[in-house]
Design an enzyme around this catalytic site. Structure first.
Site, PDB file in Angstrom:
ATOM      1  CD  GLU A 162      -3.067  -1.251   2.057  1.00  0.00           C
ATOM      2  OE1 GLU A 162      -2.973  -0.542   3.077  1.00  0.00           O
ATOM      3  OE2 GLU A 162      -4.041  -1.986   1.826  1.00  0.00           O
ATOM      4  CD  GLU A 168      -3.767  -6.776   2.679  1.00  0.00           C
ATOM      5  OE1 GLU A 168      -2.540  -6.572   2.596  1.00  0.00           O
ATOM      6  OE2 GLU A 168      -4.533  -6.062   3.341  1.00  0.00           O
TER       7      GLU A 168
END
Length: 499
Positions: A217, A319
């Site tokens: 991220e 994810e």
């Protein structure tokens, strides 16, 4: 059970039913998970109905090669497994990694701590240690590494592991903090060395690393837990001039490097940067993505764009989880009902709130995996494999749901419907399989199909409706009537018997 055994089973069924070689009946083995209580259950009774739709399999039409399916090794999951009794620990690991279980083939883990750790830690805690002389994975010795090694022992087929950092140690960053900030350019070489040393340290423990994502991220997580920010061109520069060359120089050029590693709505700008020219593309083996931008939108346009930009590169969903929820304990029905909410239910900008309605967890998983496969994604990896009844442990109290929930105090295990949903893919679509074409006349059914290297074909069908469906499955002129229950997912195994 191995795929060769599935083929034998199909042939035995054909003989037992008196089918001649030229018979037009298609022999299949069907497994179903449903709101009615089936859990990867074998289905054999298909009553004849009128007005059926048609699902034709077209194996001559080929797409991406499958890398695998699986979940993540986290400190939270490893910690909980250490608290379970020996029998239940083995039960969980076998459920994920044995051939009788989900047979996971692609997994992820974190480098340094993440939100699903017990606290903040780094393998390089000594400030100013540019040569990483004090590098150590001691933090992983008692939990993560035993978890991975037990999984390796349970897995007959083996599995790939890629690792992701949430952040460099604070002393390498411009804000000297675990959360947010950027990697200081003077530490680019040190941070590249960090990846190389990690591979060596895990190798010494008997664990081979398959690859990395550059940063979990990189756009941040709202400054909540471990993070480190990159712009697309900053990540490309780091990989092109530091990480890629370092791994290559250290004889680790075969390791996979996946760029980006966040939500799909920003995918275009990242692949544009990664693959802008031959030099920038050289060290990127593919791109990693997450699903959190929406509870229902797959973002097919972005996925198609990424594939067209780099058709020979990997595209891996790295994810996914039911976030912002405390697990529901031993209530299978809840996982099929539209009662779950995600982070965006409360916090998404007004213009994006429509992307975050209430949803059914099983529906979200089934729809997303099928939608990803049908748009060139070659690997799909879930987040934590095991969490407790609170949805942790998590040092930030960022509670989520895992496919397996445990009560370590009572030594109890709950395999949720999410576990079985994932198994419909991981168990039957194996690494090296090729996604193949199909023609589906019922738009209310979600479908994908893949042909394994042993010749068997796995057809996944998801019926989100509140009524059962019926269709004729056809392959090479052979036909089988299939019934799928309401709110159910099926895997249909077919031996690819030529006419």
């Amino acid at each position: 059970m191995k795929h060769s055994n599935y083929l034998i089973l199909i042939l035995v069924l054909a003989i037992a039913q008196g089918c001649e070689p030229n018979d037009k009946r298609l022999e299949v083995v069907v497994y179903e998970t449903s709101i009615a209580g089936k859990k990867l259950s074998r289905v054999t009774d298909f009553p004849e109905t009128i007005g059926r739709e048609t699902l034709k399999i077209v194996p001559e039409e080929t797409y991406q090669t499958i890398t695998g399916f699986g979940g993540a090794f986290t400190e939270a999951s490893a910690y909980l497994l250490n608290k379970m009794g020996k029998e239940n620990r083995k039960k969980i690991i076998d459920a994920y990694f044995s051939q009788e279980g989900a047979n996971y083939s692609l997994t992820r883990t974190h480098m340094n701590s993440c939100d699903f750790s017990l606290n903040n830690y780094s393998y390089a805690p000594i400030e100013g240690d540019k040569e990483l002389e004090h590098f150590s994975i001691e933090e992983d010795i008692d939990d993560l590494i035993p978890f991975i090694k037990d999984a390796m022992e349970a897995s007959e087929d083996g599995f790939k592991i890629f690792a992701s950092p949430w952040t460099a140690p604070p002393w390498m960053k411009d804000n000297n903090d675990w959360v947010g900030g950027k990697l200081l350019p003077k530490y680019y070489d040190t941070w590249a060395l960090f990846f190389s040393k990690y591979v060596d340290a895990y190798k010494e423990e008997g664990i081979d690393i398959w690859g990395f994502t550059v940063e979990n991220e990189p756009l941040g997580n709202g400054n909540n837990w471990e993070s480190m920010h990159f712009l697309p061109d900053e990540m490309t520069y780091f990989v092109e001039h530091h990480l890629g060359p370092k791994l290559e120089a250290d004889g680790k050029g075969e390791l996979k490097i996946l760029g980006y590693d966040q939500n799909r709505e920003h995918l275009k700008e990242w692949v544009d940067s990664q693959y802008k020219n031959e030099e920038s593309a050289k060290y990127f083996d593919g791109t990693a993505i997450h699903w959190y931008a929406s509870t229902f939108e797959v973002f097919p346009e972005e996925l198609q764009y990424a594939h067209k930009k780099a058709p020979d590169k990997l595209l891996i969903q790295s994810e996914a989880c039911i976030d912002a929820e405390v697990p529901v304990w031993k209530d299978d029905k809840w996982y099929f009902e539209k009662e779950a909410t995600d982070w965006g239910w409360d916090w998404a900008p007004e213009k994006d709130k429509y992307l975050h309605p209430k949803y059914a967890p099983v529906n979200r998983y089934a729809r997303d995996i099928i939608g990803c496969l049908n748009n060139w994604v070659d690997g799909w990896v879930d987040w934590n494999m095991v969490l407790d009844k609170k949805g942790g442990p998590n040092w930030f109290k960022n509670w989520c749901i895992a496919p397996v929930i445990v009560d370590p105090e009572k030594d109890e295990v709950y395999l949720t419907p999410l576990y079985y949903t994932l198994s419909h893919f991981s168990k039957f679509i194996r690494p090296g399989a090729t996604r193949i074409g199909f023609e589906n006349s019922d738009s209310s059914l979600m479908v994908t199909a893949a042909q394994n290297e042993d010749g068997s074909i796995a057809v996944i069908v998801f019926n989100e409706d509140d009524q059962s469906k019926s269709f004729n499955l056809s392959l090479h002129g052979k036909i089988k009537t299939i019934n799928i229950d309401k709110q159910a997912i099926q895997t249909i195994l077919v031996a690819n018997l030529q006419e």
